[in-house]
Design a protein around this motif. Sequence first.
Motif, short mmCIF file in Angstrom:
data_model
loop_
_atom_site.label_atom_id
_atom_site.label_comp_id
_atom_site.label_asym_id
_atom_site.label_seq_id
_atom_site.Cartn_x
_atom_site.Cartn_y
_atom_site.Cartn_z
N GLY A 1 0.78 -1.23 0.00
CA GLY A 1 0.00 0.00 0.00
C GLY A 1 0.81 1.28 0.00
N ARG A 2 2.14 1.18 0.04
CA ARG A 2 2.98 2.37 0.00
C ARG A 2 3.76 2.41 -1.32
NH1 ARG A 2 4.29 0.75 5.72
NH2 ARG A 2 3.34 2.30 7.11
N VAL A 3 4.14 3.63 -1.72
CA VAL A 3 4.92 3.85 -2.93
C VAL A 3 6.14 4.67 -2.55
CG1 VAL A 3 4.91 4.70 -5.30
CG2 VAL A 3 2.79 3.86 -4.27
N LEU A 4 7.33 4.24 -2.98
CA LEU A 4 8.56 4.96 -2.69
C LEU A 4 9.06 5.63 -3.96
CD1 LEU A 4 10.85 5.56 -0.61
CD2 LEU A 4 12.01 3.53 -1.48
N LEU A 5 9.35 6.95 -3.86
CA LEU A 5 9.85 7.71 -5.00
C LEU A 5 11.12 8.45 -4.61
CD1 LEU A 5 6.43 8.28 -4.78
CD2 LEU A 5 6.92 8.96 -7.15
N GLN A 6 11.92 8.79 -5.62
CA GLN A 6 13.15 9.55 -5.42
C GLN A 6 13.07 10.86 -6.19
OE1 GLN A 6 16.88 7.84 -6.93
NE2 GLN A 6 17.88 8.45 -5.04
N SER A 7 13.55 11.94 -5.57
CA SER A 7 13.44 13.27 -6.16
C SER A 7 14.34 13.42 -7.38
CB SER A 7 13.81 14.33 -5.12
OG SER A 7 15.17 14.21 -4.75
N PRO A 8 14.07 14.42 -8.23
CA PRO A 8 14.91 14.62 -9.42
C PRO A 8 16.38 14.86 -9.09
CG PRO A 8 12.87 15.86 -9.62
CD PRO A 8 12.91 15.34 -8.22
N ASP A 9 16.68 15.55 -7.96
CA ASP A 9 18.09 15.76 -7.59
C ASP A 9 18.67 14.59 -6.81
OD1 ASP A 9 16.92 15.93 -5.10
OD2 ASP A 9 17.39 18.04 -4.77
N LEU B 1 18.26 13.58 -3.87
CA LEU B 1 18.65 13.84 -2.49
C LEU B 1 17.48 13.68 -1.51
CD1 LEU B 1 21.01 16.93 -2.93
CD2 LEU B 1 21.64 14.58 -2.36
N ARG B 2 16.30 13.37 -2.02
CA ARG B 2 15.14 13.18 -1.14
C ARG B 2 14.36 11.97 -1.60
NH1 ARG B 2 11.30 18.02 -0.37
NH2 ARG B 2 11.07 17.25 1.76
N LEU B 3 13.68 11.36 -0.64
CA LEU B 3 12.78 10.25 -0.91
C LEU B 3 11.38 10.64 -0.44
CD1 LEU B 3 15.02 7.31 0.37
CD2 LEU B 3 14.62 7.94 -2.02
N TYR C 1 8.31 12.82 3.54
CA TYR C 1 9.55 13.13 2.82
C TYR C 1 10.74 12.81 3.73
CZ TYR C 1 6.74 15.59 -0.64
OH TYR C 1 5.83 15.91 -1.63
N ILE C 2 11.76 12.22 3.12
CA ILE C 2 12.95 11.79 3.86
C ILE C 2 14.19 12.27 3.11
CG2 ILE C 2 14.21 9.81 4.81
CD1 ILE C 2 11.58 8.20 4.52
N ASP C 3 15.11 12.90 3.81
CA ASP C 3 16.39 13.25 3.21
C ASP C 3 17.23 12.00 3.02
OD1 ASP C 3 15.82 15.97 3.14
OD2 ASP C 3 16.59 16.31 5.17
N ALA C 4 18.01 11.98 1.93
CA ALA C 4 18.90 10.85 1.68
C ALA C 4 19.97 10.77 2.77
CB ALA C 4 19.55 11.00 0.30
N PRO C 5 20.60 9.61 2.94
CA PRO C 5 21.67 9.50 3.94
C PRO C 5 22.75 10.55 3.73
CG PRO C 5 21.09 7.34 3.08
CD PRO C 5 20.36 8.34 2.24
N LEU C 6 23.37 10.99 4.83
CA LEU C 6 24.32 12.09 4.78
C LEU C 6 25.52 11.81 3.89
CD1 LEU C 6 24.31 13.29 8.51
CD2 LEU C 6 23.31 14.43 6.52
N GLY D 1 10.15 1.14 7.16
CA GLY D 1 11.57 1.38 6.99
C GLY D 1 11.91 1.55 5.53
N VAL D 2 13.10 2.03 5.25
CA VAL D 2 13.61 2.16 3.89
C VAL D 2 15.01 1.59 3.85
CG1 VAL D 2 14.26 3.75 2.03
CG2 VAL D 2 12.22 4.22 3.40
N VAL D 3 15.27 0.73 2.89
CA VAL D 3 16.62 0.21 2.66
C VAL D 3 17.18 0.92 1.43
CG1 VAL D 3 18.01 -1.82 2.16
CG2 VAL D 3 16.05 -2.01 3.70
N PHE D 4 18.27 1.64 1.62
CA PHE D 4 18.87 2.48 0.58
C PHE D 4 20.21 1.86 0.19
CE2 PHE D 4 21.26 6.07 -1.08
CZ PHE D 4 20.31 6.82 -1.76
N VAL D 5 20.40 1.61 -1.09
CA VAL D 5 21.61 0.97 -1.60
C VAL D 5 22.26 1.90 -2.61
CG1 VAL D 5 22.57 -1.07 -2.74
CG2 VAL D 5 20.51 -1.28 -1.34
N CYS D 6 23.56 2.11 -2.48
CA CYS D 6 24.28 2.92 -3.46
C CYS D 6 25.66 2.33 -3.70
CB CYS D 6 24.39 4.38 -3.01
SG CYS D 6 25.28 4.64 -1.48
#
Length: 405
Positions: free
Chosen positions: A131-139, A141-143, A155-160, A191-196
């Motif tokens: 039921g949730r949708v995760l999106l990433q901003s054009p720059d 730097l935000r989710l 809205y969530i800021d990306a990891p530092l 939660g959000v799992v962020f991979v880079c």
Amino acid sequence: MGATISRRRSPQPAPPPPPPPPSQSFASLPENVLAEIFVNLPPHPANLRSVALGSHQFRDVVTNRPFLRRFHARHGDAPPLVGFFLNENIPRFHPTRSGETASNRALAAAPGAGALEPRDAGWLVLNTRHGRVLLQSPDRLRLLVLDPMAGRRVYIDAPLRYRPKYQSTAAVVCGSGPDAGHGDCRSSAFGVVFVCFSNIFQTLIYMYSSETGTWVKVEFQDMAPRAPIDVMRPCVHVGDVMYWHSVFTLVLAFNVSTHQLHEIPVPVDLNGDDYVARSNSNVVAPKDGSSLGFVYITLHNIQLWASNFVGGVHVEWIPQRTVRLDTLLPLSGVRMRLVRLIGFDEDDNMVYLWTKLGVFGLQLDTMQSKKLLNYCGWMYRVYPYKSFFITADGSGARDDVGRQN
């Protein structure tokens, strides 16, 4: 002169009064009786939305949290597929054909139809789950964690330590324990799992909790794999393990509980330079996590493999079967028989296939297909959205309190 005879029409009986509308005839029923009636409706959100639009009384019944829990349990706690999100200039939502028989008014309030706005131009859908949708901003730097049914945005800021030049992707996860029983977990923590993949050829993973509002970097005991994530392909999340395709012929498996990260080679000899061929394959797994599979679509066939695990470690792929696509899909008479694999659903162990005729869902256990969308142009990747009903105005169940930033 002849006598003039006047003829009088015999009186006609008055027409019977029109029957009262259903809302009036039902209005005298107690709420517990109405709940017994409404709980048996099919689970597509448009059905209960139509009920909620009938009267305030109906809306009070079907937006009551105990009723929703019963409704979810009646339908196996498995929300139905109501449509697909896909990335365009503004991310777009396509309702599936299952909602075509609903009223126009209900479809106007369909989940996802009005969730994305002009301000979302350039945002990319990364993942959909429960039921949730995760999106990433054009720059980059935000989710944004979006609840289309309730109209909530977080809205969530990306990891530092993350830099936009890094290749990155992310997935939303539920914060309420094991994967069973998540039909109504949108009001709980997430939660959000962020991979880079950093500029020093290192895979970095960060985990975010909505309860603490902070990111935590995952520390690996051994050196992390140096295979960049294919950011154009969403993860497959089964149980505690998340699977990502790398840009090479590898699958990365990350356990969110043990924080272990492993590499699994794909079972077919895919040319590393042929991205079209690689993207027409996917790691697959049933919801219970009992096995891990791999599917590959060629011009004429679908090929399936199963993983052989020894001590919890992948050892080899075992071929399962090869089936001609024209025996599974109505491709006879179609001039362009191209079939593209555009998505996967762990809950139903189903792959989504694009054809010139439209989008089909193929259940991998039974190999039964179902048409979900009529042809609406080329689609590269779809993100299936499943949801039970919440309310007619998107405000959530009556005792549900959400946060919006």
